[in-house]
Design a protein around this motif. Structure first.
Motif, mmCIF file in Angstrom:
data_model
loop_
_atom_site.group_PDB
_atom_site.id
_atom_site.type_symbol
_atom_site.label_atom_id
_atom_site.label_comp_id
_atom_site.label_asym_id
_atom_site.label_seq_id
_atom_site.Cartn_x
_atom_site.Cartn_y
_atom_site.Cartn_z
ATOM 1 N N THR A 87 0.825 -1.219 0.000
ATOM 2 C CA THR A 87 0.000 0.000 0.000
ATOM 3 C C THR A 87 0.861 1.272 0.000
ATOM 4 O O THR A 87 0.356 2.361 0.257
ATOM 5 C CB THR A 87 -0.914 0.025 1.244
ATOM 6 N N SER A 88 2.166 1.118 -0.302
ATOM 7 C CA SER A 88 3.036 2.294 -0.187
ATOM 8 C C SER A 88 2.647 3.417 -1.160
ATOM 9 O O SER A 88 2.949 4.573 -0.923
ATOM 10 C CB SER A 88 4.502 1.897 -0.371
ATOM 11 N N ARG A 89 1.955 3.071 -2.262
ATOM 12 C CA ARG A 89 1.563 4.134 -3.215
ATOM 13 C C ARG A 89 0.037 4.241 -3.318
ATOM 14 O O ARG A 89 -0.494 4.738 -4.304
ATOM 15 C CB ARG A 89 2.169 3.838 -4.582
ATOM 16 N N LEU A 90 -0.638 3.776 -2.277
ATOM 17 C CA LEU A 90 -2.106 3.703 -2.329
ATOM 18 C C LEU A 90 -2.757 5.069 -2.578
ATOM 19 O O LEU A 90 -3.680 5.172 -3.393
ATOM 20 C CB LEU A 90 -2.640 3.077 -1.026
ATOM 21 N N ASP A 91 -2.273 6.117 -1.895
ATOM 22 C CA ASP A 91 -2.918 7.426 -2.042
ATOM 23 C C ASP A 91 -2.919 7.885 -3.500
ATOM 24 O O ASP A 91 -3.930 8.371 -4.015
ATOM 25 C CB ASP A 91 -2.208 8.467 -1.176
ATOM 26 N N LYS A 92 -1.769 7.712 -4.137
ATOM 27 C CA LYS A 92 -1.652 8.147 -5.542
ATOM 28 C C LYS A 92 -2.558 7.297 -6.432
ATOM 29 O O LYS A 92 -3.220 7.810 -7.338
ATOM 30 C CB LYS A 92 -0.204 8.012 -6.007
ATOM 31 N N ILE A 93 -2.603 6.000 -6.150
ATOM 32 C CA ILE A 93 -3.443 5.107 -6.955
ATOM 33 C C ILE A 93 -4.911 5.510 -6.812
ATOM 34 O O ILE A 93 -5.643 5.648 -7.798
ATOM 35 C CB ILE A 93 -3.232 3.634 -6.516
ATOM 36 N N LEU A 94 -5.343 5.765 -5.571
ATOM 37 C CA LEU A 94 -6.748 6.120 -5.340
ATOM 38 C C LEU A 94 -7.088 7.437 -6.038
ATOM 39 O O LEU A 94 -8.157 7.582 -6.641
ATOM 40 C CB LEU A 94 -7.025 6.234 -3.839
ATOM 41 N N TYR A 95 -6.169 8.391 -5.983
ATOM 42 C CA TYR A 95 -6.399 9.691 -6.624
ATOM 43 C C TYR A 95 -6.686 9.493 -8.111
ATOM 44 O O TYR A 95 -7.634 10.047 -8.669
ATOM 45 C CB TYR A 95 -5.163 10.588 -6.400
ATOM 46 N N GLU A 96 -5.871 8.638 -8.741
ATOM 47 C CA GLU A 96 -6.050 8.444 -10.192
ATOM 48 C C GLU A 96 -7.295 7.608 -10.511
ATOM 49 O O GLU A 96 -7.992 7.860 -11.481
ATOM 50 C CB GLU A 96 -4.807 7.775 -10.774
ATOM 51 N N LEU A 97 -7.580 6.624 -9.632
ATOM 52 C CA LEU A 97 -8.761 5.780 -9.892
ATOM 53 C C LEU A 97 -10.047 6.600 -9.844
ATOM 54 O O LEU A 97 -11.019 6.294 -10.539
ATOM 55 C CB LEU A 97 -8.830 4.641 -8.863
ATOM 56 N N ARG A 98 -10.047 7.639 -9.001
ATOM 57 C CA ARG A 98 -11.282 8.434 -8.833
ATOM 58 C C ARG A 98 -11.708 9.126 -10.128
ATOM 59 O O ARG A 98 -12.852 9.519 -10.272
ATOM 60 C CB ARG A 98 -11.103 9.442 -7.690
ATOM 61 N N HIS A 99 -10.778 9.263 -11.090
ATOM 62 C CA HIS A 99 -11.167 9.814 -12.398
ATOM 63 C C HIS A 99 -12.127 8.876 -13.118
ATOM 64 O O HIS A 99 -12.799 9.258 -14.071
ATOM 65 C CB HIS A 99 -9.939 10.001 -13.297
ATOM 66 N N TYR A 100 -12.157 7.612 -12.707
ATOM 67 C CA TYR A 100 -12.942 6.615 -13.453
ATOM 68 C C TYR A 100 -14.217 6.163 -12.743
ATOM 69 O O TYR A 100 -14.967 5.369 -13.277
ATOM 70 C CB TYR A 100 -12.067 5.386 -13.759
ATOM 71 N N GLY A 101 -14.445 6.595 -11.535
ATOM 72 C CA GLY A 101 -15.675 6.186 -10.854
ATOM 73 C C GLY A 101 -15.555 6.374 -9.350
ATOM 74 O O GLY A 101 -14.601 6.981 -8.864
ATOM 75 N N THR A 102 -16.535 5.858 -8.614
ATOM 76 C CA THR A 102 -16.437 5.941 -7.154
ATOM 77 C C THR A 102 -15.540 4.819 -6.660
ATOM 78 O O THR A 102 -15.604 3.692 -7.153
ATOM 79 C CB THR A 102 -17.819 5.763 -6.466
ATOM 80 N N VAL A 103 -14.740 5.182 -5.670
ATOM 81 C CA VAL A 103 -13.753 4.214 -5.198
ATOM 82 C C VAL A 103 -13.942 3.986 -3.704
ATOM 83 O O VAL A 103 -14.088 4.939 -2.941
ATOM 84 C CB VAL A 103 -12.318 4.748 -5.464
ATOM 85 N N GLU A 104 -13.982 2.704 -3.316
ATOM 86 C CA GLU A 104 -14.056 2.377 -1.877
ATOM 87 C C GLU A 104 -12.894 1.470 -1.532
ATOM 88 O O GLU A 104 -12.507 0.631 -2.348
ATOM 89 C CB GLU A 104 -15.339 1.593 -1.580
ATOM 90 N N THR A 105 -12.384 1.621 -0.309
ATOM 91 C CA THR A 105 -11.310 0.691 0.098
ATOM 92 C C THR A 105 -11.689 -0.008 1.402
ATOM 93 O O THR A 105 -12.383 0.560 2.249
ATOM 94 C CB THR A 105 -9.970 1.414 0.341
ATOM 95 N N ASP A 106 -11.239 -1.235 1.545
ATOM 96 C CA ASP A 106 -11.365 -1.980 2.809
ATOM 97 C C ASP A 106 -9.973 -2.413 3.209
ATOM 98 O O ASP A 106 -9.316 -3.140 2.456
ATOM 99 C CB ASP A 106 -12.224 -3.240 2.616
#
Ligand code: ADP
Ligand code: ASP
Ligand code: MG
Length: 436
Positions: A352-371
């Motif tokens: 998860t070391s780059r999770l924040d950046k990944i989530l930021y980019e994924l949000r361009h494509y839809g709603t994102v949830e993490t568990d």
């Protein structure tokens, strides 16, 4: 040539080191790969954290504590004063190196030098003990041949060539002792193959010298059908295929480093798991041989993060998944499990070391949830899908466990189930009860 790797517990006391010497003392050509004595790498991790946090006094105390432990081992291991003195001098130098580290500029490089001392000390002591009892052996410095490339992957060509050179220096020697875990990186700095990496060293060395067999000697009688730290009455498995073992190791079976099966599989070298405390027990043979026995074993990998991307744009569209995967690729983050529906995709990651950046980019494509804090439970057995009653039993066993994702059909020998870490123990116990 065979490779015999002994883990931390197997060299964890003077008595255990003597038992290792008994096991390797048979004239047959071999390379013995040793871990640090049990507890040492953890102590070194703590020491480097203390130094990094400029907690100099406590660091010195911890170094002194560890040095005292080694002093005791030396006193008990060797019979002659001559060898006690030799060992004290040699081990003393490693502790002096720790004390002399530049604490002001303590970075990753210094940290890795600290972590390397455990394997350097266990091999130095064992080599001296072999010498004391008149056993002809040579200490091979792993830092001279074990190397990773710019992607932190083993540099196979370099390892093969350098190991060959090192071995050729001692044409009459049949017994070589070397360090597991430690290596140099592409920049020539001291580095390591990550925690538990001595298994990986053994496998890479086996591949590099075309060994006949790679033996992993540890504190249990082979691969068990479930995690013995969590489930009672687990059973040792006599045989596993390379694919089955690789999958189990990758998905959390601590007995093997996650990457340690692949080099052996590539070179088709059987891997035998044996118990140092009970050498007569059969253990487990990992080979290309495939049996069709339904579900053979269960393993679990913790600290998994699940990510769900939900988007109307996915409906009947093509190219959506490629875009999602490209984001993970650009942040060098491997995906372990995937499930999809028409409008959502769920996947899991471990790093998860780059999770924040990944989530930021994924949000361009839809709603994102993490568990977070999830666990992947992996059930392994060749042709698992042909054993239909097993599938029914899995779901019966997990009736009270909340299942977040299921991956079925990705390969012929694996079913993976994602649940939260809280339910892991219950799930593993229930699965053992229903399946074995
Ligand atoms: P070593 O120090 O010899 O490398 P490890 O502690 O890394 O030993 O690995 C051996 C331990 O792995 C066992 O003591 C056991 O608790 C744990 N383990 C977890 N899963 C399994 C499994 N499926 N089969 C056997 N041992 C397992
Ligand atoms: N000593 C290292 C560790 O504790 C490597 C190993 O034991 O395999 O992680
Ligand atoms: Mg290990």
């Amino acid at each position: 040539m065979i490779i015999m790797k002994f883990g931390g517990t197997s060299v964890g006391s003077p008595q255990r080191i003597k038992s290792v010497i008994e096991l390797i003392n048979d004239e047959k050509p071999k390379i013995v790969v040793l871990s640090a004595m049990s507890g040492t790498t953890n102590a070194l991790v703590k020491i480097s954290e203390l130094i990094y946090n400029k907690n100099q006094n406590q660091a010195e105390e911890s170094i002194a504590e560890l040095e005292a432990k080694y002093g005791q081992v030396i006193n008990e291991l060797y019979t002659s004063e001559e060898y006690r003195l030799k060992a004290k001098k040699s081990i003393g130098e490693h502790f002096d190196n720790l004390r002399q580290l530049n604490t002001e500029a303590f970075t990753g490089i210094e940290e890795r030098i600290v972590l390397a001392q455990g394997e350097l000390m266990s091999t130095a002591m064992t080599q001296l003990y072999a010498e004391e009892i008149g056993l002809c052996s040579t200490l091979l410095p792993a830092l001279n041949f074990m190397r990773t490339d710019r992607n932190a992957e083993p540099d196979n060509y370099y390892i093969r060539e350098q190991l060959r050179r090192e071995l050729e220096k001692h044409p009459d020697c049949r017994l070589f002792i070397t360090q597991g875990y430690i290596c140099r990186n592409a920049f020539g700095e001291v580095d390591n193959l990550k925690r538990g990496g001595s298994d990986y060293s053994a496998s890479l060395i086996g591949q590099a010298c075309d060994a006949r067999e790679i033996q992993i000697w540890t504190d249990i009688d082979g691969f068990h059908n479930n995690d013995p730290r969590v489930v009672e009455n687990t059973q040792s498995i006599a045989a596993l295929s390379f694919d089955e073992a690789a999958e189990l190791a990758y998905f959390g079976a601590k007995i093997l480093h996650p990457a340690s099966v692949w080099p052996a599989q590539e070179a088709q070298i059987p891997v035998r798991l044996k118990n140092t405390m009970q050498p007569e027990a059969e253990g487990t043979l990992i080979s290309a041989q495939v049996e069709d026995k339904g579900i053979k074993a269960i393993a679990a990998k913790d600290n998994i993060t699940a990510i769900k991307i939900k988007s109307g744009r996915m409906l009947m569209a093509y190219g959506f998944l490629r875009k999602v995967f490209e984001i993970f690729e650009s942040y060098c983050t491997p995906i372990d499990m995937i499930t999809t529906s028409e409008i959502a995709v769920s996947l899991t990651i471990d790093d998860t070391s780059r999770l924040d950046k990944i989530l930021y980019e994924l949000r361009h494509y839809g709603t994102v949830e993490t568990d977070k804090d999830m666990t992947i439970i992996c059930l392994v057995g060749n042709n698992i899908m042909h054993h239909k009653d097993s599938i029914a039993k899995i779901f019966a066993a997990l009736a009270d466990v909340p299942i977040r994702m299921v991956s079925y059909g990705g390969s012929r020998h694996n079913i993976s189930i994602l649940t939260d870490m809280e339910h892991k123990s219950q799930a593993l116990r229930q699965l053992s009860k229903y399946l074995f």
